[in-house]
Design a protein around this motif. Structure first.
Motif, PDB file in Angstrom:
ATOM      1  N   ALA A 121      22.979 -13.900 -22.794  1.00 50.40           N
ATOM      2  CA  ALA A 121      23.383 -12.939 -21.768  1.00 50.40           C
ATOM      3  C   ALA A 121      22.575 -11.645 -21.866  1.00 50.40           C
ATOM      4  O   ALA A 121      22.640 -10.805 -20.978  1.00 50.40           O
ATOM      5  CB  ALA A 121      24.873 -12.627 -21.906  1.00 50.40           C
ATOM      6  N   ASN A 122      21.836 -11.513 -22.956  1.00 46.08           N
ATOM      7  CA  ASN A 122      20.886 -10.414 -23.118  1.00 46.08           C
ATOM      8  C   ASN A 122      21.548  -9.041 -23.064  1.00 46.08           C
ATOM      9  O   ASN A 122      21.159  -8.187 -22.269  1.00 46.08           O
ATOM     10  CB  ASN A 122      19.789 -10.506 -22.046  1.00 46.08           C
ATOM     11  CG  ASN A 122      18.564  -9.670 -22.423  1.00 46.08           C
ATOM     12  OD1 ASN A 122      18.312  -9.438 -23.593  1.00 46.08           O
ATOM     13  ND2 ASN A 122      17.842  -9.217 -21.426  1.00 46.08           N
ATOM     14  N   PRO A 123      22.562  -8.785 -23.906  1.00 42.29           N
ATOM     15  CA  PRO A 123      23.179  -7.460 -23.926  1.00 42.29           C
ATOM     16  C   PRO A 123      22.279  -6.463 -24.643  1.00 42.29           C
ATOM     17  O   PRO A 123      21.242  -6.827 -25.198  1.00 42.29           O
ATOM     18  CB  PRO A 123      24.463  -7.691 -24.709  1.00 42.29           C
ATOM     19  CG  PRO A 123      24.092  -8.790 -25.657  1.00 42.29           C
ATOM     20  CD  PRO A 123      23.142  -9.683 -24.893  1.00 42.29           C
ATOM     21  N   ALA A 124      22.709  -5.215 -24.651  1.00 43.14           N
ATOM     22  CA  ALA A 124      21.939  -4.184 -25.337  1.00 43.14           C
ATOM     23  C   ALA A 124      21.949  -4.423 -26.844  1.00 43.14           C
ATOM     24  O   ALA A 124      22.880  -5.032 -27.375  1.00 43.14           O
ATOM     25  CB  ALA A 124      22.543  -2.816 -25.029  1.00 43.14           C
ATOM     26  N   PRO A 125      20.926  -3.947 -27.554  1.00 39.93           N
ATOM     27  CA  PRO A 125      20.918  -4.070 -29.021  1.00 39.93           C
ATOM     28  C   PRO A 125      22.153  -3.399 -29.619  1.00 39.93           C
ATOM     29  O   PRO A 125      22.685  -2.429 -29.077  1.00 39.93           O
ATOM     30  CB  PRO A 125      19.631  -3.330 -29.423  1.00 39.93           C
ATOM     31  CG  PRO A 125      18.768  -3.387 -28.203  1.00 39.93           C
ATOM     32  CD  PRO A 125      19.709  -3.313 -27.035  1.00 39.93           C
ATOM     33  N   GLU A 126      22.611  -3.919 -30.760  1.00 41.25           N
ATOM     34  CA  GLU A 126      23.801  -3.383 -31.431  1.00 41.25           C
ATOM     35  C   GLU A 126      24.982  -3.336 -30.465  1.00 41.25           C
ATOM     36  O   GLU A 126      25.755  -2.389 -30.429  1.00 41.25           O
ATOM     37  CB  GLU A 126      23.515  -1.987 -31.995  1.00 41.25           C
ATOM     38  CG  GLU A 126      22.323  -1.912 -32.929  1.00 41.25           C
ATOM     39  CD  GLU A 126      22.480  -2.808 -34.159  1.00 41.25           C
ATOM     40  OE1 GLU A 126      23.622  -2.957 -34.632  1.00 41.25           O
ATOM     41  OE2 GLU A 126      21.468  -3.354 -34.632  1.00 41.25           O
ATOM     42  N   CYS A 127      25.129  -4.402 -29.713  1.00 38.86           N
ATOM     43  CA  CYS A 127      26.148  -4.473 -28.665  1.00 38.86           C
ATOM     44  C   CYS A 127      27.547  -4.502 -29.271  1.00 38.86           C
ATOM     45  O   CYS A 127      27.863  -5.413 -30.034  1.00 38.86           O
ATOM     46  CB  CYS A 127      25.897  -5.716 -27.831  1.00 38.86           C
ATOM     47  SG  CYS A 127      27.004  -5.940 -26.446  1.00 38.86           S
ATOM     48  N   PRO A 128      28.419  -3.527 -28.971  1.00 35.77           N
ATOM     49  CA  PRO A 128      29.800  -3.571 -29.464  1.00 35.77           C
ATOM     50  C   PRO A 128      30.589  -4.649 -28.739  1.00 35.77           C
ATOM     51  O   PRO A 128      30.102  -5.264 -27.791  1.00 35.77           O
ATOM     52  CB  PRO A 128      30.324  -2.170 -29.146  1.00 35.77           C
ATOM     53  CG  PRO A 128      29.535  -1.755 -27.939  1.00 35.77           C
ATOM     54  CD  PRO A 128      28.165  -2.348 -28.136  1.00 35.77           C
ATOM     55  N   ILE A 129      31.834  -4.855 -29.165  1.00 36.84           N
ATOM     56  CA  ILE A 129      32.627  -5.955 -28.625  1.00 36.84           C
ATOM     57  C   ILE A 129      32.831  -5.824 -27.121  1.00 36.84           C
ATOM     58  O   ILE A 129      32.772  -6.806 -26.385  1.00 36.84           O
ATOM     59  CB  ILE A 129      33.988  -6.055 -29.369  1.00 36.84           C
ATOM     60  CG1 ILE A 129      34.720  -7.335 -28.981  1.00 36.84           C
ATOM     61  CG2 ILE A 129      34.838  -4.828 -29.109  1.00 36.84           C
ATOM     62  CD1 ILE A 129      34.034  -8.591 -29.452  1.00 36.84           C
ATOM     63  N   GLU A 130      33.040  -4.598 -26.613  1.00 36.18           N
ATOM     64  CA  GLU A 130      33.232  -4.430 -25.178  1.00 36.18           C
ATOM     65  C   GLU A 130      31.972  -4.804 -24.420  1.00 36.18           C
ATOM     66  O   GLU A 130      32.025  -5.416 -23.342  1.00 36.18           O
ATOM     67  CB  GLU A 130      33.631  -2.991 -24.855  1.00 36.18           C
ATOM     68  CG  GLU A 130      34.988  -2.577 -25.381  1.00 36.18           C
ATOM     69  CD  GLU A 130      34.955  -2.207 -26.864  1.00 36.18           C
ATOM     70  OE1 GLU A 130      33.851  -2.157 -27.439  1.00 36.18           O
ATOM     71  OE2 GLU A 130      36.040  -1.990 -27.438  1.00 36.18           O
TER      72      GLU A 130
END
Length: 291
Positions: A121-130
């Motif tokens: 899904a390619n989230p931001a680096p250091e992606c928190p749970i939300e």
């Protein structure tokens, strides 16, 4: 070919609890294997995911975002086999990790599968749970036209059912040229853990378990992993199930507790029954004999 797949069960992995700390994707398996995951994929027989070999992560992620069920299940299967270094010359297991020979088929925990989905899904680096939930919603939405995660972090039971229906495949069909029945053998140890732990919770008492879960979450939501482990040890879940003592039992127990908490346990149970009737009748009978 049927346009659905067993990956619907793998998508149970999208079910983190709002009270649980985020779980970082585990990548050490592929990096410590005596034969790297990339090499394993490159040595697969022609046609076995060959269309994805050579594509970088971003390119595969874009394909997975297409919303086409066949493409999504193929990409996820390719990623799971690549991630776990599961395929050797077209065979599923045994394989070597850090020089140790593993005789059982690939043991992918659902959190690891969840990590793969998050990465795709390619989230931001250091992606928190939300952030992870938003990424997973984005990945699932083309298939469901709705959000898998609700605003409070619980999952939507109807969306879960829609994902299962869209990604289901019958045992006689195939994924990446591999018979679905053989793909199931890769996941069978994980499915067995979750099925028998579910049965054990029923024997211990669902209401009692829900009360313990609520109390632990209220006391300290950052220590739920410790609570899950204590729960399986205090209630001798290993003894009740015949499963080997392992952290996986705590993970499975925590998964079911979250499903009881957000009200999706019935729809997940029906999916489990459907899976086992199709792929593993003996395990179905062992799990649901009294139901």
């Amino acid at each position: 070919m049927n346009s659905k797949w067993i990956l619907g069960v793998a998508l149970l992995a999208l079910s983190a609890c709002k009270n649980d700390p985020p779980a970082a994707p585990k990548t050490e398996t592929a990096s410590t294997a005596t034969q790297t995951a990339e090499q394993a994929v490159e040595q697969q027989p022609a046609g076995l995911g060959s269309q994805y070999v050579g594509l970088d992560d971003d390119a595969r992620a874009e394909l997975a975002k297409s919303g086409d069920p066949a493409t999504i299940r193929n990409i996820m299967t390719f990623e799971m086999f690549r991630f776990g270094n599961a395929l050797r010359d077209g065979e599923v297991g045994p394989y070597d990790v850090g020089g140790k020979r593993i005789e059982k088929p690939l043991m992918i925990g659902l959190r690891q599968i969840r990590g793969i989905a998050v990465r795709l899904a390619n989230p931001a680096p250091e992606c928190p749970i939300e952030c992870e939930r938003q990424a997973l919603n984005k990945l699932a939405e083309p298939l469901t036209a709705g959000l898998f995660y609700k605003a409070d972090g619980s999952i939507d039971g109807q969306i879960f059912k829609t994902l299962v229906d869209k990604l289901w495949v019958e045992p006689a069909d195939d994924v990446l040229g591999i018979p679905a029945a053989k793909v199931y053998e890769v996941f069978k140890p994980v499915v067995r853990d979750y099925a028998l732990v579910y049965k054990a919770i029923g024997e211990i008492g669902v209401d009692e378990t829900k009360a313990e879960f609520a109390a632990a979450a209220q006391e300290d939501p950052t220590k739920m992993t410790t609570f899950y482990r204590r729960y399986v040890n205090m209630n001798d879940v290993a003894g009740k199930t015949g499963l080997e003592k392992s952290v996986r039992l705590g993970i499975a127990a925590g998964f079911w507790m979250r499903r009881f908490d957000d009200g999706t346990a019935p729809v997940v149970e029906e999916t489990l029954k459907r899976l086992l009737i199709s792929y593993d009748k003996p395990l179905h009978d062992a799990t649901f004999a009294s139901k």
